[in-house]
Design a protein around this motif. Structure first.
Motif, PDB file in Angstrom:
ATOM      1  N   PHE A  17     -32.070 -17.805  15.429  1.00  0.00           N
ATOM      2  CA  PHE A  17     -30.932 -18.688  15.712  1.00  0.00           C
ATOM      3  C   PHE A  17     -29.646 -17.906  15.965  1.00  0.00           C
ATOM      4  CE2 PHE A  17     -31.097 -19.384  10.904  1.00  0.00           C
ATOM      5  CZ  PHE A  17     -29.894 -18.769  10.578  1.00  0.00           C
ATOM      6  N   VAL A  18     -29.543 -16.689  15.408  1.00  0.00           N
ATOM      7  CA  VAL A  18     -28.387 -15.847  15.751  1.00  0.00           C
ATOM      8  C   VAL A  18     -28.481 -15.390  17.203  1.00  0.00           C
ATOM      9  CG1 VAL A  18     -27.275 -13.619  15.313  1.00  0.00           C
ATOM     10  CG2 VAL A  18     -27.895 -15.100  13.395  1.00  0.00           C
ATOM     11  N   SER A  19     -29.696 -15.059  17.668  1.00  0.00           N
ATOM     12  CA  SER A  19     -29.890 -14.658  19.069  1.00  0.00           C
ATOM     13  C   SER A  19     -29.483 -15.768  20.024  1.00  0.00           C
ATOM     14  CB  SER A  19     -31.362 -14.276  19.313  1.00  0.00           C
ATOM     15  OG  SER A  19     -31.747 -13.171  18.535  1.00  0.00           O
ATOM     16  N   VAL A  20     -29.923 -16.986  19.713  1.00  0.00           N
ATOM     17  CA  VAL A  20     -29.563 -18.133  20.555  1.00  0.00           C
ATOM     18  C   VAL A  20     -28.045 -18.336  20.561  1.00  0.00           C
ATOM     19  CG1 VAL A  20     -29.783 -20.630  20.836  1.00  0.00           C
ATOM     20  CG2 VAL A  20     -31.783 -19.275  20.203  1.00  0.00           C
ATOM     21  N   ALA A  21     -27.428 -18.215  19.396  1.00  0.00           N
ATOM     22  CA  ALA A  21     -25.979 -18.409  19.296  1.00  0.00           C
ATOM     23  C   ALA A  21     -25.228 -17.346  20.097  1.00  0.00           C
ATOM     24  CB  ALA A  21     -25.551 -18.377  17.832  1.00  0.00           C
ATOM     25  N   LEU A  22     -25.689 -16.089  20.041  1.00  0.00           N
ATOM     26  CA  LEU A  22     -25.037 -15.012  20.793  1.00  0.00           C
ATOM     27  C   LEU A  22     -25.141 -15.242  22.292  1.00  0.00           C
ATOM     28  CD1 LEU A  22     -26.130 -11.885  18.697  1.00  0.00           C
ATOM     29  CD2 LEU A  22     -23.824 -12.857  18.883  1.00  0.00           C
ATOM     30  N   VAL A  23     -26.311 -15.698  22.746  1.00  0.00           N
ATOM     31  CA  VAL A  23     -26.476 -16.007  24.176  1.00  0.00           C
ATOM     32  C   VAL A  23     -25.529 -17.131  24.576  1.00  0.00           C
ATOM     33  CG1 VAL A  23     -28.070 -16.861  25.945  1.00  0.00           C
ATOM     34  CG2 VAL A  23     -28.868 -15.218  24.254  1.00  0.00           C
ATOM     35  N   ALA A  24     -25.432 -18.141  23.719  1.00  0.00           N
ATOM     36  CA  ALA A  24     -24.574 -19.296  24.024  1.00  0.00           C
ATOM     37  C   ALA A  24     -23.112 -18.899  24.161  1.00  0.00           C
ATOM     38  CB  ALA A  24     -24.726 -20.357  22.937  1.00  0.00           C
ATOM     39  N   VAL A  25     -22.674 -17.929  23.365  1.00  0.00           N
ATOM     40  CA  VAL A  25     -21.255 -17.564  23.343  1.00  0.00           C
ATOM     41  C   VAL A  25     -20.929 -16.427  24.308  1.00  0.00           C
ATOM     42  CG1 VAL A  25     -19.402 -16.633  21.897  1.00  0.00           C
ATOM     43  CG2 VAL A  25     -20.947 -18.374  20.979  1.00  0.00           C
ATOM     44  N   GLN A  55     -26.413 -18.487  30.312  1.00  0.00           N
ATOM     45  CA  GLN A  55     -25.869 -19.306  29.228  1.00  0.00           C
ATOM     46  C   GLN A  55     -26.547 -20.671  29.187  1.00  0.00           C
ATOM     47  OE1 GLN A  55     -21.764 -20.893  29.444  1.00  0.00           O
ATOM     48  NE2 GLN A  55     -21.377 -19.704  27.584  1.00  0.00           N
ATOM     49  N   ARG A  56     -26.871 -21.217  30.347  1.00  0.00           N
ATOM     50  CA  ARG A  56     -27.543 -22.519  30.391  1.00  0.00           C
ATOM     51  C   ARG A  56     -28.964 -22.430  29.833  1.00  0.00           C
ATOM     52  NH1 ARG A  56     -24.818 -26.336  32.888  1.00  0.00           N
ATOM     53  NH2 ARG A  56     -23.114 -25.778  34.270  1.00  0.00           N
ATOM     54  N   LEU A  57     -29.543 -21.249  29.880  1.00  0.00           N
ATOM     55  CA  LEU A  57     -30.909 -21.044  29.388  1.00  0.00           C
ATOM     56  C   LEU A  57     -30.890 -20.422  27.998  1.00  0.00           C
ATOM     57  CD1 LEU A  57     -32.551 -19.675  32.665  1.00  0.00           C
ATOM     58  CD2 LEU A  57     -32.655 -21.995  31.765  1.00  0.00           C
ATOM     59  N   LEU A  58     -29.886 -20.779  27.178  1.00  0.00           N
ATOM     60  CA  LEU A  58     -29.703 -20.129  25.890  1.00  0.00           C
ATOM     61  C   LEU A  58     -30.930 -20.208  24.993  1.00  0.00           C
ATOM     62  CD1 LEU A  58     -27.438 -22.334  23.578  1.00  0.00           C
ATOM     63  CD2 LEU A  58     -28.472 -23.191  25.647  1.00  0.00           C
ATOM     64  N   ILE A  59     -31.620 -21.354  24.989  1.00  0.00           N
ATOM     65  CA  ILE A  59     -32.808 -21.500  24.129  1.00  0.00           C
ATOM     66  C   ILE A  59     -33.912 -20.559  24.596  1.00  0.00           C
ATOM     67  CG2 ILE A  59     -34.608 -23.068  23.337  1.00  0.00           C
ATOM     68  CD1 ILE A  59     -31.948 -23.734  22.122  1.00  0.00           C
ATOM     69  N   LEU A  60     -34.181 -20.551  25.886  1.00  0.00           N
ATOM     70  CA  LEU A  60     -35.267 -19.728  26.435  1.00  0.00           C
ATOM     71  C   LEU A  60     -34.964 -18.240  26.257  1.00  0.00           C
ATOM     72  CD1 LEU A  60     -37.934 -19.642  27.986  1.00  0.00           C
ATOM     73  CD2 LEU A  60     -36.636 -19.719  30.114  1.00  0.00           C
ATOM     74  N   ILE A  61     -33.744 -17.816  26.584  1.00  0.00           N
ATOM     75  CA  ILE A  61     -33.381 -16.407  26.471  1.00  0.00           C
ATOM     76  C   ILE A  61     -33.395 -15.968  25.010  1.00  0.00           C
ATOM     77  CG2 ILE A  61     -31.598 -14.676  26.936  1.00  0.00           C
ATOM     78  CD1 ILE A  61     -32.948 -15.812  29.423  1.00  0.00           C
ATOM     79  N   GLY A  62     -32.850 -16.804  24.129  1.00  0.00           N
ATOM     80  CA  GLY A  62     -32.858 -16.476  22.703  1.00  0.00           C
ATOM     81  C   GLY A  62     -34.270 -16.379  22.155  1.00  0.00           C
ATOM     82  N   LEU A  63     -35.150 -17.267  22.605  1.00  0.00           N
ATOM     83  CA  LEU A  63     -36.547 -17.245  22.165  1.00  0.00           C
ATOM     84  C   LEU A  63     -37.240 -15.964  22.620  1.00  0.00           C
ATOM     85  CD1 LEU A  63     -38.997 -20.212  22.194  1.00  0.00           C
ATOM     86  CD2 LEU A  63     -39.708 -18.065  23.196  1.00  0.00           C
ATOM     87  N   ILE A  64     -37.015 -15.564  23.870  1.00  0.00           N
ATOM     88  CA  ILE A  64     -37.634 -14.340  24.387  1.00  0.00           C
ATOM     89  C   ILE A  64     -37.126 -13.115  23.630  1.00  0.00           C
ATOM     90  CG2 ILE A  64     -37.780 -12.810  26.403  1.00  0.00           C
ATOM     91  CD1 ILE A  64     -37.710 -15.353  28.148  1.00  0.00           C
ATOM     92  N   ALA A  65     -35.796 -13.049  23.426  1.00  0.00           N
ATOM     93  CA  ALA A  65     -35.201 -11.901  22.736  1.00  0.00           C
ATOM     94  C   ALA A  65     -35.734 -11.766  21.311  1.00  0.00           C
ATOM     95  CB  ALA A  65     -33.682 -12.030  22.728  1.00  0.00           C
ATOM     96  N   SER A  66     -35.784 -12.879  20.580  1.00  0.00           N
ATOM     97  CA  SER A  66     -36.251 -12.820  19.193  1.00  0.00           C
ATOM     98  C   SER A  66     -37.757 -12.558  19.122  1.00  0.00           C
ATOM     99  CB  SER A  66     -35.893 -14.105  18.451  1.00  0.00           C
ATOM    100  OG  SER A  66     -36.276 -15.248  19.185  1.00  0.00           O
ATOM    101  N   SER A  67     -38.512 -13.007  20.117  1.00  0.00           N
ATOM    102  CA  SER A  67     -39.951 -12.697  20.156  1.00  0.00           C
ATOM    103  C   SER A  67     -40.175 -11.199  20.345  1.00  0.00           C
ATOM    104  CB  SER A  67     -40.639 -13.477  21.283  1.00  0.00           C
ATOM    105  OG  SER A  67     -40.635 -14.862  21.029  1.00  0.00           O
ATOM    106  N   LEU A  68     -39.336 -10.560  21.160  1.00  0.00           N
ATOM    107  CA  LEU A  68     -39.431  -9.110  21.352  1.00  0.00           C
ATOM    108  C   LEU A  68     -39.100  -8.365  20.062  1.00  0.00           C
ATOM    109  CD1 LEU A  68     -37.804  -8.751  24.903  1.00  0.00           C
ATOM    110  CD2 LEU A  68     -40.224  -8.550  24.301  1.00  0.00           C
ATOM    111  N   VAL A  69     -38.073  -8.840  19.337  1.00  0.00           N
ATOM    112  CA  VAL A  69     -37.740  -8.241  18.041  1.00  0.00           C
ATOM    113  C   VAL A  69     -38.900  -8.416  17.073  1.00  0.00           C
ATOM    114  CG1 VAL A  69     -36.203  -8.394  16.043  1.00  0.00           C
ATOM    115  CG2 VAL A  69     -35.257  -8.552  18.350  1.00  0.00           C
ATOM    116  N   TYR A  70     -39.483  -9.612  17.064  1.00  0.00           N
ATOM    117  CA  TYR A  70     -40.631  -9.890  16.191  1.00  0.00           C
ATOM    118  C   TYR A  70     -41.796  -8.956  16.514  1.00  0.00           C
ATOM    119  CZ  TYR A  70     -44.240 -12.590  13.744  1.00  0.00           C
ATOM    120  OH  TYR A  70     -45.261 -12.976  12.892  1.00  0.00           O
ATOM    121  N   ALA A  71     -42.075  -8.771  17.798  1.00  0.00           N
ATOM    122  CA  ALA A  71     -43.175  -7.889  18.202  1.00  0.00           C
ATOM    123  C   ALA A  71     -42.915  -6.454  17.762  1.00  0.00           C
ATOM    124  CB  ALA A  71     -43.356  -7.955  19.718  1.00  0.00           C
ATOM    125  N   LEU A  72     -41.672  -6.000  17.876  1.00  0.00           N
ATOM    126  CA  LEU A  72     -41.327  -4.640  17.458  1.00  0.00           C
ATOM    127  C   LEU A  72     -41.561  -4.453  15.963  1.00  0.00           C
ATOM    128  CD1 LEU A  72     -40.002  -1.862  18.017  1.00  0.00           C
ATOM    129  CD2 LEU A  72     -37.791  -2.950  17.571  1.00  0.00           C
TER     130      LEU A  72
END
Length: 428
Positions: A179-187, A194-211
């Motif tokens: 949710f911090v990733s999504v918030a950072l994309v939104a701001v 910015q319009r794709l904040l949910i999708l971009i935040g989800l992808i970014a956090s999934s990459l962190v999770y995989a790492l």
């Protein structure tokens, strides 16, 4: 006939630039590209909603495309809208099926029967609106009521990601990362990102999770073997509905939210285009209702007109309904790709939980925004009490039983808001 008539007419209203109205279109290559952009805009929410209910995201994407085509045909190509998975169903579907938030929903049939019943009531309301107009809706569902009910849907769902989608301390921290990733994309992001904040935040956090998991072994690793084995093309796994009176009674009240959403979206497009679309309101309700019934009959979620796509129209000033035909056809193609569905299913549960916290919070705030936008007067005790009681009934999951029927928090909040407002609004 509506689609054929519109297609013949569209050749006479070809536009190369500027504001493109609902009954106009760009050249076909540009129209197709705009369709892709609308698919991207609706994608995150249309996939997320079925995952939170234990539905098949492939079928949800497929039915969003088919539903949009149905809506286009019923409205005669006059109302620009994309129909995606409705979040209004999440709380009542979880309540009706006892879904725990992980894997497939074992009682999905019960939810489908309720979704079909909701769509039928929705279409009936559309027929009534087509005959007598919308004033009666605005009388029974003023902003204080619709705002409270929308807020309750988000608040009622709050416990799902917090209690059911984080099995360990690591998972809880991954929800925070998400949710911090999504918030950072939104701001911090701009434009389409910015319009794709949910999708971009989800992808970014999934990459962190995989790492952290696949790379450092800190949690359950992401498994992409299912995607590797899945075919590129194949038939989705359709599911038959089961009609249960208790489930239908729980799910049908969602029609109030669908009506309020569609009404608001058409008013917004009217304001943006300068074209009065009120005369198509009844047909829009019927189209959305029929699309919801068709979706539920095959295993899909209930559908609704999407604010995400209205945002794209506002940014591009392209309101052509032809664009949504292309977007719908792309969605139908994706629905027949098991590989696409397997990729979606591989998203880690804690990441979905973090996204859910954002989405449910945004739904709750959207209810408050209705109050602000319509300047609801909370110095009036009538408005104050309707909102206050509704919020606690829904958030606390207040349940009333009528024999074997149980009306859960969202249902009691919805009916309670309408009835309480009508009672307190009586003239002396």
């Amino acid at each position: 006939m509506g689609m054929l008539d519109w297609t013949e007419k569209s050749s006479a209203v070809l536009r190369q630039g500027g504001v493109i109205g609902p009954d106009e279109r760009l050249p076909w290559p540009q129209t197709a590209l705009m369709g892709v952009q609308h698919v991207i805009a609706m994608f995150g929410s249309t996939v997320l909603a079925p995952l939170l209910m234990g539905f098949d995201p492939n079928i949800a994407i497929l039915m969003s495309g088919i539903g949009t085509l149905i809506f286009f045909a019923v409205t005669g190509g006059k109302v620009p809208s994309y129909l995606g998975s409705s979040f209004a169903f999440i709380g009542v579907v979880i309540a009706a099926t006892g879904y725990a938030g992980k894997g497939s929903n074992a009682n999905i049939g019960l939810a489908l029967g309720g979704i079909i019943a909701c769509g039928a009531v929705y279409a009936a309301i559309g027929a009534l609106v087509q005959a007598v107009g919308t004033r009666w809706i605005e009388r029974f569902m003023p902003p204080v009521v619709t705002g409270a009910v929308v807020a309750v849907i988000g608040l009622n769902l709050a416990s799902v990601p917090v209690k059911n989608m984080a099995a360990s301390n690591f998972d809880a921290w991954m929800q925070v990362v998400t949710f911090v990733s999504v918030a950072l994309v939104a701001v911090l992001a701009r434009g389409m990102l910015q319009r794709l904040l949910i999708l971009i935040g989800l992808i970014a956090s999934s990459l962190v999770y995989a790492l952290l998991t696949n790379g450092l072994g800190l949690g359950k690793p992401i498994d992409l073997s299912g995607m590797a084995k899945a075919d590129w093309f194949g038939m989705p796994g359709f599911t038959a509905p089961v009609f249960s009176a208790s489930a239908m009674l729980l799910i049908v009240p969602v029609v109030i939210i669908l009506v309020a959403e569609n009404l608001g979206h058409i008013k917004a497009v009217t304001a943006m285009t300068g074209k009065n679309l009120d005369r198509y309101m009844g047909r829009a309700f019927i189209g959305d209702g029929v699309a919801t019934m068709v979706s539920g009959s095959l295993g899909g979620t209930g559908v609704t007109t999407y604010a995400e796509n209205i945002g794209v129209m506002a940014a591009t000033r392209i309101y052509s309904t032809a664009v949504f035909v292309f977007a719908a056809l792309i969605a139908v193609a994706l629905g027949f790709s098991p590989k696409f569905g397997a990729l979606i299913q591989a998203i880690p549960l804690p990441v979905m939980g973090g996204v859910s916290i954002v989405v449910f919070g945004l739904i709750a705030v959207a209810g408050a925004k209705i109050w602000v936008d319509n300047r609801v007067d909370f110095s009036d005790n009538k408005n104050l009490l309707v909102a206050a009681i509704t919020l606690v009934l829904g958030t606390g999951d207040f349940t009333l039983k009528f024999g074997q029927f149980a009306l859960g928090g969202i249902g009691t909040a919805t009916f309670g808001a309408i009835l309480l407002h009508a009672l307190l609004n009586r003239r002396k």
